[in-house]
Design a protein around this motif. Sequence first.
Motif, PDB file in Angstrom:
ATOM      1  N   GLY A  65      28.598-102.414   5.099  1.00 22.21           N
ATOM      2  CA  GLY A  65      27.753-103.160   5.256  1.00 22.21           C
ATOM      3  C   GLY A  65      27.208-102.639   7.094  1.00 22.21           C
ATOM      4  N   VAL A  66      28.634-101.492   7.894  1.00 22.65           N
ATOM      5  CA  VAL A  66      28.268-101.436   9.535  1.00 22.65           C
ATOM      6  C   VAL A  66      28.609-100.258   9.591  1.00 22.65           C
ATOM      7  CG1 VAL A  66      28.720-103.635  10.031  1.00 22.65           C
ATOM      8  CG2 VAL A  66      30.647-102.465  10.186  1.00 22.65           C
ATOM      9  N   LYS A  67      28.267 -99.707  11.446  1.00 21.48           N
ATOM     10  CA  LYS A  67      28.904 -98.493  11.745  1.00 21.48           C
ATOM     11  C   LYS A  67      29.106 -98.517  13.083  1.00 21.48           C
ATOM     12  CE  LYS A  67      24.214 -97.158  12.893  1.00 21.48           C
ATOM     13  NZ  LYS A  67      23.182 -96.992  12.248  1.00 21.48           N
ATOM     14  N   LYS A  68      29.863 -97.434  13.215  1.00 15.85           N
ATOM     15  CA  LYS A  68      31.268 -97.695  14.532  1.00 15.85           C
ATOM     16  C   LYS A  68      29.792 -97.013  15.252  1.00 15.85           C
ATOM     17  CE  LYS A  68      35.298 -97.247  16.265  1.00 15.85           C
ATOM     18  NZ  LYS A  68      36.255 -96.049  16.475  1.00 15.85           N
ATOM     19  N   ARG A  69      29.833 -98.109  16.555  1.00 15.18           N
ATOM     20  CA  ARG A  69      29.303 -97.295  17.901  1.00 15.18           C
ATOM     21  C   ARG A  69      30.088 -97.248  18.904  1.00 15.18           C
ATOM     22  NH1 ARG A  69      24.020-101.033  17.567  1.00 15.18           N
ATOM     23  NH2 ARG A  69      22.585 -99.787  15.745  1.00 15.18           N
ATOM     24  N   LEU A  70      29.872 -96.345  19.337  1.00 11.85           N
ATOM     25  CA  LEU A  70      30.845 -96.358  20.748  1.00 11.85           C
ATOM     26  C   LEU A  70      30.329 -95.924  21.974  1.00 11.85           C
ATOM     27  CD1 LEU A  70      32.283 -92.270  19.305  1.00 11.85           C
ATOM     28  CD2 LEU A  70      33.205 -94.572  19.444  1.00 11.85           C
ATOM     29  N   GLY A  71      30.086 -97.111  23.364  1.00  9.08           N
ATOM     30  CA  GLY A  71      29.779 -97.013  24.422  1.00  9.08           C
ATOM     31  C   GLY A  71      28.764 -97.829  24.712  1.00  9.08           C
ATOM     32  N   GLY A  72      28.670 -98.550  23.743  1.00  9.04           N
ATOM     33  CA  GLY A  72      27.197 -99.535  23.055  1.00  9.04           C
ATOM     34  C   GLY A  72      26.279 -98.343  21.871  1.00  9.04           C
ATOM     35  N   ALA A  73      24.830 -99.222  22.109  1.00 12.92           N
ATOM     36  CA  ALA A  73      23.796 -98.860  21.146  1.00 12.92           C
ATOM     37  C   ALA A  73      22.891 -97.056  21.977  1.00 12.92           C
ATOM     38  CB  ALA A  73      22.551 -99.634  21.208  1.00 12.92           C
ATOM     39  N   ASN A  74      22.690 -96.972  23.135  1.00 13.49           N
ATOM     40  CA  ASN A  74      21.999 -95.958  23.374  1.00 13.49           C
ATOM     41  C   ASN A  74      23.466 -94.604  24.074  1.00 13.49           C
ATOM     42  OD1 ASN A  74      19.833 -96.412  22.470  1.00 13.49           O
ATOM     43  ND2 ASN A  74      19.451 -97.916  24.247  1.00 13.49           N
ATOM     44  N   ALA A  75      24.740 -94.365  23.546  1.00 15.88           N
ATOM     45  CA  ALA A  75      25.656 -93.699  24.462  1.00 15.88           C
ATOM     46  C   ALA A  75      25.990 -92.845  23.699  1.00 15.88           C
ATOM     47  CB  ALA A  75      26.314 -94.500  25.075  1.00 15.88           C
ATOM     48  N   CYS A  76      25.880 -91.230  24.452  1.00 14.27           N
ATOM     49  CA  CYS A  76      26.857 -90.843  23.923  1.00 14.27           C
ATOM     50  C   CYS A  76      27.674 -89.942  24.664  1.00 14.27           C
ATOM     51  CB  CYS A  76      26.126 -89.646  22.950  1.00 14.27           C
ATOM     52  SG  CYS A  76      24.953 -88.822  23.587  1.00 14.27           S
ATOM     53  N   THR A  77      28.688 -89.201  23.818  1.00 13.23           N
ATOM     54  CA  THR A  77      29.828 -88.099  24.731  1.00 13.23           C
ATOM     55  C   THR A  77      29.480 -87.435  24.765  1.00 13.23           C
ATOM     56  OG1 THR A  77      31.598 -88.249  23.472  1.00 13.23           O
ATOM     57  CG2 THR A  77      31.284 -90.156  25.404  1.00 13.23           C
ATOM     58  N   ASP A  78      29.189 -85.900  25.531  1.00 15.52           N
ATOM     59  CA  ASP A  78      29.041 -85.054  25.607  1.00 15.52           C
ATOM     60  C   ASP A  78      29.077 -84.106  26.703  1.00 15.52           C
ATOM     61  OD1 ASP A  78      28.286 -82.652  24.649  1.00 15.52           O
ATOM     62  OD2 ASP A  78      26.359 -82.632  24.890  1.00 15.52           O
ATOM     63  N   ARG A  79      29.491 -82.914  26.685  1.00 14.69           N
ATOM     64  CA  ARG A  79      29.436 -82.126  28.450  1.00 14.69           C
ATOM     65  C   ARG A  79      28.388 -81.795  29.017  1.00 14.69           C
ATOM     66  NH1 ARG A  79      34.291 -82.178  30.383  1.00 14.69           N
ATOM     67  NH2 ARG A  79      35.926 -82.741  29.750  1.00 14.69           N
ATOM     68  N   GLY A  80      27.542 -81.642  27.932  1.00 18.11           N
ATOM     69  CA  GLY A  80      26.001 -81.771  28.350  1.00 18.11           C
ATOM     70  C   GLY A  80      25.354 -80.257  29.272  1.00 18.11           C
ATOM     71  N   GLY A  81      24.267 -79.826  29.469  1.00 25.29           N
ATOM     72  CA  GLY A  81      24.112 -78.611  29.963  1.00 25.29           C
ATOM     73  C   GLY A  81      23.946 -78.933  31.670  1.00 25.29           C
ATOM     74  N   ALA A  82      24.139 -77.825  32.211  1.00 26.21           N
ATOM     75  CA  ALA A  82      23.567 -78.102  34.140  1.00 26.21           C
ATOM     76  C   ALA A  82      22.165 -78.497  34.275  1.00 26.21           C
ATOM     77  CB  ALA A  82      24.156 -77.596  34.458  1.00 26.21           C
ATOM     78  N   ASN A  83      21.226 -77.979  33.225  1.00 31.67           N
ATOM     79  CA  ASN A  83      19.740 -77.916  33.281  1.00 31.67           C
ATOM     80  C   ASN A  83      19.094 -79.279  32.515  1.00 31.67           C
ATOM     81  OD1 ASN A  83      19.561 -75.793  34.847  1.00 31.67           O
ATOM     82  ND2 ASN A  83      19.190 -74.059  32.987  1.00 31.67           N
ATOM     83  N   ALA A  84      20.315 -80.044  31.815  1.00 33.36           N
ATOM     84  CA  ALA A  84      19.780 -81.092  31.143  1.00 33.36           C
ATOM     85  C   ALA A  84      18.922 -82.847  31.967  1.00 33.36           C
ATOM     86  CB  ALA A  84      20.518 -82.158  30.850  1.00 33.36           C
TER      87      ALA A  84
END
Length: 130
Positions: A65-84
């Motif tokens: 019935g449900v799936k886990k959400r981390l940090g709210g609906a529109n958040a994800c954790t990532d190191r990202g890139g400098a040009n993002a």
Amino acid sequence: MPFDVGCFRCDQTIGKGVRFNAVKKAVGRYLSTTVWGFEMKLACCGTFVEIRTNPQRSDFDLVTGVKKRLGGANACTDRGGANAPTDSFGHQTHDSGQITVELQTREERDLLVGNGMARLERTFAAGGGG
């Protein structure tokens, strides 16, 4: 709920700490610890949800019935890139509308805690300075 989850049927977010009238059942054992299952009905769309304790990981398992959400609906954790691309707060964004939160290493956190000038420089770099 023990953490933020999202409904499979209507994609509604159910926040951490929301209380439910649940049916509690013993569904198994791990070593000498009872594994408990909790069945409940969501108010948003009537979906039946089952979560279970997981004593091996000291956590909860989402069964149906449900799936886990981390940090709210529109958040994800990532190191990202400098040009993002970034939003107005300096957070990196993706084409899907998700916000990337920059993770710090232990050394970076220790540097910021111990050095007031480094903390001030970081605030100015993020656009928070006057």
